[in-house]
Design an enzyme around this catalytic site. Sequence first.
Site, PDB file in Angstrom:
ATOM      1  N   CYS A  72       1.468   1.516  -9.084  1.00  0.00           N
ATOM      2  CA  CYS A  72       2.170   0.853  -7.973  1.00  0.00           C
ATOM      3  C   CYS A  72       2.081  -0.666  -8.049  1.00  0.00           C
ATOM      4  O   CYS A  72       3.095  -1.368  -7.999  1.00  0.00           O
ATOM      5  CB  CYS A  72       1.686   1.369  -6.624  1.00  0.00           C
ATOM      6  N   HIS A 122      -1.785   1.346  -1.542  1.00  0.00           N
ATOM      7  CA  HIS A 122      -0.507   1.496  -2.246  1.00  0.00           C
ATOM      8  C   HIS A 122       0.402   0.332  -1.885  1.00  0.00           C
ATOM      9  O   HIS A 122       0.295  -0.227  -0.793  1.00  0.00           O
ATOM     10  CB  HIS A 122       0.146   2.826  -1.856  1.00  0.00           C
ATOM     11  N   HIS A 134       8.949   2.026  -5.672  1.00  0.00           N
ATOM     12  CA  HIS A 134       7.526   2.111  -5.972  1.00  0.00           C
ATOM     13  C   HIS A 134       7.273   3.103  -7.098  1.00  0.00           C
ATOM     14  O   HIS A 134       8.159   3.849  -7.510  1.00  0.00           O
ATOM     15  CB  HIS A 134       6.725   2.493  -4.716  1.00  0.00           C
TER      16      HIS A 134
END
Length: 158
Positions: A72, A122, A134
Amino acid sequence: MTAQKLVPSLLSRAGAVSVLTAAAVGGTLLAPGAAPEARAAGSYANTALGVAASKKGAPYKYGAAGPHRFDCSGLTLYSYKRAGKTLPRTAQQQYNRTRHISAASRARGDLVFFHSGGRVYHVGIYAGNGKIWHSPKKGSWVKLDRIWTSKVWYGRVR
């Protein structure tokens, strides 16, 4: 020189300089009274967003920062690097480096940080309409998804 100062000076010198010519010389144009936030996000945020979208389908790999595999924060780091901005490596470090903004102030290209217990776990790049680009997890790939929780913070890359 800012775009707001450049355009009037070009117009006064050249008389009838077109907006397109002024934009070509000055970069971006802002409407009179435009919010500073529009300037803050800048073209680099749109560039980073475009880079992330161009990596659609690239496989997830923990610790990878491109150009063919990403985790990520590797995707956000890579995308912003290609746009001319430097970010640290991890999602938490990226959150610490950005200017924190409200959900109401978010714009395309801003970073979206997912958190739990005060820690960021994240990150993705805001694509508009409640969606992010993402690289979510092992066995997945870079993709466009809806933001699935309200436990998010937003940050603008400076």
